[in-house]
Scaffold this active site. Structure first.
Site, short mmCIF file in Angstrom:
data_model
loop_
_atom_site.label_atom_id
_atom_site.label_comp_id
_atom_site.label_asym_id
_atom_site.label_seq_id
_atom_site.Cartn_x
_atom_site.Cartn_y
_atom_site.Cartn_z
N ALA A 11 0.81 -1.22 0.00
CA ALA A 11 0.00 0.00 0.00
C ALA A 11 0.84 1.26 0.00
CB ALA A 11 -0.93 0.00 1.21
N ARG A 16 10.26 7.69 -1.83
CA ARG A 16 11.69 7.82 -2.16
C ARG A 16 12.01 7.42 -3.60
NH1 ARG A 16 13.41 4.38 3.07
NH2 ARG A 16 11.23 3.75 2.88
N GLY A 80 1.12 2.63 8.52
CA GLY A 80 2.20 1.75 8.94
C GLY A 80 1.96 0.30 8.55
N ASP A 106 7.83 -4.89 -1.71
CA ASP A 106 8.99 -4.17 -2.24
C ASP A 106 10.30 -4.92 -1.99
OD1 ASP A 106 9.33 -3.79 0.46
OD2 ASP A 106 9.67 -1.62 0.33
N GLU A 157 13.02 -0.07 15.00
CA GLU A 157 13.21 0.59 13.72
C GLU A 157 14.42 1.52 13.80
OE1 GLU A 157 11.40 0.12 10.64
OE2 GLU A 157 11.35 -1.59 11.97
N TYR A 368 8.60 -5.97 -46.43
CA TYR A 368 7.57 -6.04 -45.40
C TYR A 368 6.58 -7.14 -45.75
CZ TYR A 368 3.39 -5.17 -42.69
OH TYR A 368 2.31 -5.33 -41.87
N ASN A 388 -1.23 -4.71 -46.91
CA ASN A 388 -2.25 -5.50 -46.21
C ASN A 388 -3.36 -4.66 -45.63
OD1 ASN A 388 -0.19 -4.46 -44.52
ND2 ASN A 388 -0.92 -5.73 -42.83
C1 UD1 Z 1 10.10 -2.28 7.02
C2 UD1 Z 1 10.24 -2.73 8.49
C3 UD1 Z 1 11.73 -2.87 8.81
C4 UD1 Z 1 12.38 -3.83 7.85
C5 UD1 Z 1 12.12 -3.43 6.39
C6 UD1 Z 1 12.57 -4.54 5.47
C7 UD1 Z 1 8.33 -1.84 9.71
C8 UD1 Z 1 7.85 -0.81 10.63
N1 UD1 Z 1 9.63 -1.78 9.34
O1 UD1 Z 1 10.71 -0.99 6.95
O2 UD1 Z 1 11.90 -3.33 10.14
O3 UD1 Z 1 13.77 -3.91 8.11
O4 UD1 Z 1 10.72 -3.23 6.15
O5 UD1 Z 1 12.47 -4.16 4.12
O6 UD1 Z 1 7.59 -2.72 9.35
N2 UD1 Z 1 3.29 -0.57 3.56
C9 UD1 Z 1 1.92 -0.58 3.52
N3 UD1 Z 1 1.24 0.30 4.30
C10 UD1 Z 1 1.85 1.19 5.12
C11 UD1 Z 1 3.26 1.21 5.15
C12 UD1 Z 1 3.97 0.30 4.36
O7 UD1 Z 1 1.32 -1.37 2.80
O8 UD1 Z 1 1.14 1.95 5.80
C13 UD1 Z 1 4.03 -1.53 2.71
C14 UD1 Z 1 4.91 -0.88 1.67
O9 UD1 Z 1 4.21 -0.75 0.45
C15 UD1 Z 1 6.07 -1.87 1.56
C16 UD1 Z 1 6.10 -2.56 2.93
O10 UD1 Z 1 4.88 -2.29 3.55
O11 UD1 Z 1 5.81 -2.84 0.57
C17 UD1 Z 1 7.25 -2.03 3.78
O12 UD1 Z 1 7.05 -0.64 4.02
P1 UD1 Z 1 8.23 0.40 4.04
O13 UD1 Z 1 7.69 1.73 4.34
O14 UD1 Z 1 9.09 0.24 2.84
O15 UD1 Z 1 9.01 -0.12 5.34
P2 UD1 Z 1 10.54 0.01 5.64
O16 UD1 Z 1 10.85 1.38 6.12
O17 UD1 Z 1 11.34 -0.50 4.52
CA CA Z 2 10.93 -1.05 2.39
#
Ligand code: UD1
Ligand code: CA
Length: 465
Positions: A11, A16, A80, A106, A157, A368, A388
């Site tokens: 989501a 970035r 989150g 991701d 975190e 062609y 054609n």
């Molecule tokens: C997260 C972890 C971190 C871990 C890292 C690994 C948390 C709080 N942190 O950090 O400990 O080392 O992944 O890659 O979980 N997403 C949602 N909804 C939200 C927020 C995020 O669906 O509200 C999804 C994003 O699309 C993504 C995944 O969750 O696919 C991770 O979110 P991201 O914000 O990239 O977390 P990181 O900071 O990488």
């Molecule tokens: Ca991530």
């Protein structure tokens, strides 16, 4: 073994990345990165997957549309990773007796083997929660793993870390196994009292440990597996790792690379032994190549199957089939729904679209061929064009076995040139040519004697003769 299901978090906007596209659709070697995570699940035997979408959810749905076993949940505000899993509660309700993988959309390098191995460990230890961790040189922004007397006790975190915690090199990969019956309760207890004021999924580890549930870490051997893509730089890094991994697999399988400069190969490529890949070869999804071929330089293939002993030199092909011992190029294009028979020769500046070319046929130069069925052992002279399209509709041409199409012939479709039929050079063929006949459709030549004698008498020559 119990059944397993998965929740994939997708989501986030991926600020970035600085892109209009939702991050999980950013491409790694020609495919949206979430597709790799979905495929890893499927290959590990996880059949039911809930994808949590939010930002541009419709685009994500569209990208995964029609794939079996995928349902979607919507996280309306991105509060989150813990909140994201909450959005999947209705899915979790139907999987209370299952093991649930929670994965990040991701992190595309996760593979089926690590999912299966960690599930086996999770189940044999009868854990309530198993967290996949990795030890890395640069823990950067990953969550740090906290241990008490060696046992996993929580995740902190990076943004919430003390100096001391920042030095920890064991990190949270973002992949977990939860027992379906404990996950909803843990999610309920999350709070957002942290640096980002988000509901962190990571807090479920400490909550589970405190509740006396069995929690453990599964340490992955390959730390690359868990690389998350948060920026364009990460996207390039992950693409390179995946490309190198595929090339290494192909080398092990007996494929020769003269150099890997400009070579990009999707992970699903299948290539036979003794095939040589030249620089500048790009193989997108769905490419199968036989043994003993020469591919490249500068060849791009997509959803194309190539038989043994084929040479493709500076060829661009989509949705095509090339049978064994054909030679194509340089600088030719095969457009969708084209079949090239065995021992066919296609030369330079030739475009073939939605056509089949019979075995042994030659289309050597500047031609062609569109919407046509061409027989065996046909010879095309230089500069043949199939007309054609009449501006409204497209029509097909048929060219029989052994036909000889003279240079600069236009075949105005629909038209048939019979078996062993000829067309005279420079003809515009609008009617069928019977078997064995020759169609001539051009004005007879008239020579006007002494035409230039007077007219050009005073012409200046650039150089004296
Ligand atoms: C997260 C972890 C971190 C871990 C890292 C690994 C948390 C709080 N942190 O950090 O400990 O080392 O992944 O890659 O979980 N997403 C949602 N909804 C939200 C927020 C995020 O669906 O509200 C999804 C994003 O699309 C993504 C995944 O969750 O696919 C991770 O979110 P991201 O914000 O990239 O977390 P990181 O900071 O990488
Ligand atoms: Ca991530």
């Amino acid at each position: 073994m119990k059944r397993a299901a998965a929740v994939i978090l997708a989501a986030g906007k991926g600020t970035r990345m600085k892109s209009q596209t939702p991050k999980v659709l950013a491409k790694i070697l020609f495919r949206p990165m979430i597709q790799y995570v979905v495929d890893a699940c499927k290959n590990a035997g996880i059949e039911e997957i809930c994808v949590v979408t939010g930002y541009c959810g419709d685009e994500v749905k569209k990208a995964l549309n029609g794939q079996e076993g995928i349902t979607f949940a919507c996280q309306t505000a991105q509060l989150g990773t813990g909140d994201a899993v909450r959005a999947a509660l209705p899915f979790l309700e139907t999987h209370q007796d299952d093991a649930i993988a929670v994965l990040c959309g991701d992190a595309p390098l996760i593979d089926a083997a690590v999912l299966s191995d960690s599930l086996a460990a999770h189940q044999s230890a009868q854990n309530a929660v198993t967290l996949l961790t990795a030890t890395v040189d640069d823990p950067a922004s990953y969550g740090r793993i906290l241990r008490q007397n060696g046992a996993l006790s929580g995740i902190v975190e990076a943004k919430d870390c003390t100096e001391e915690q920042l030095a920890i090199t064991e990190i949270n990969t973002g992949a977990y196994w939860f027992e379906g019956r404990v996950l909803p309760g843990l999610l309920q207890k999350l709070s957002n009292q942290n640096a980002q004021q988000e509901y962190y999924l990571t807090d479920t580890i400490a909550l589970a440990a405190q509740a006396g549930l069995r929690v453990d870490a599964f340490q992955t051997a390959d730390s690359d597996l868990v690389l998350g893509v948060n920026s364009r730089k990460d996207q390039l890094t992950v693409s390179r790792i995946l490309n190198e991994r595929t090339i290494n697999r192909l080398l092990d399988e007996g494929v020769e690379f003269l150099s890997t400069d400009g070579v990009l190969i999707a992970p699903d490529a299948k290539i036979g032994t003794d095939t040589v890949i030249y620089p500048g070869t790009i193989l997108k999804e769905g490419v199968v190549i036989g043994n003993g071929c020469t591919i490249g330089p500068n060849t791009t293939l997509c959803r194309t199957t190539v038989g043994d002993g084929v040479t493709l030199h500076a060829v661009y092909a989509n949705d095509a089939v090339v049978e064994h011992d054909a030679t194509i190029g340089p600088w030719s294009q095969l457009r969708p729904n084209t079949t090239i028979g065995h021992h066919v020769h296609i030369g330079d500046f030739v475009e073939i679209k939605n056509s089949s070319i019979g075995a042994g046929t030659s289309v050597s130069h500047l031609t062609y061929v569109g919407d046509s069925d061409v027989g065996k052992n046909v010879n095309f002279g230089c500069g043949v064009a199939v007309a054609n399209y009449d501006g409204v509709r497209k029509y097909r041409c048929v060219i029989g076995d052994g036909a000889f199409i003279g240079c600069n012939t236009n075949l105005v479709a629909p038209v048939r040139v019979g078996d062993n039929g000829y067309t005279a050079a420079g003809s515009t063929i609008t009617d069928d040519v019977p078997d064995e006949a020759m169609g001539i459709a051009r004005a007879r030549q008239i020579n006007k004697a002494n035409f230039s004698t007077k007219k050009l008498a005073g012409r200046k020559k650039k150089v004296e003769e």
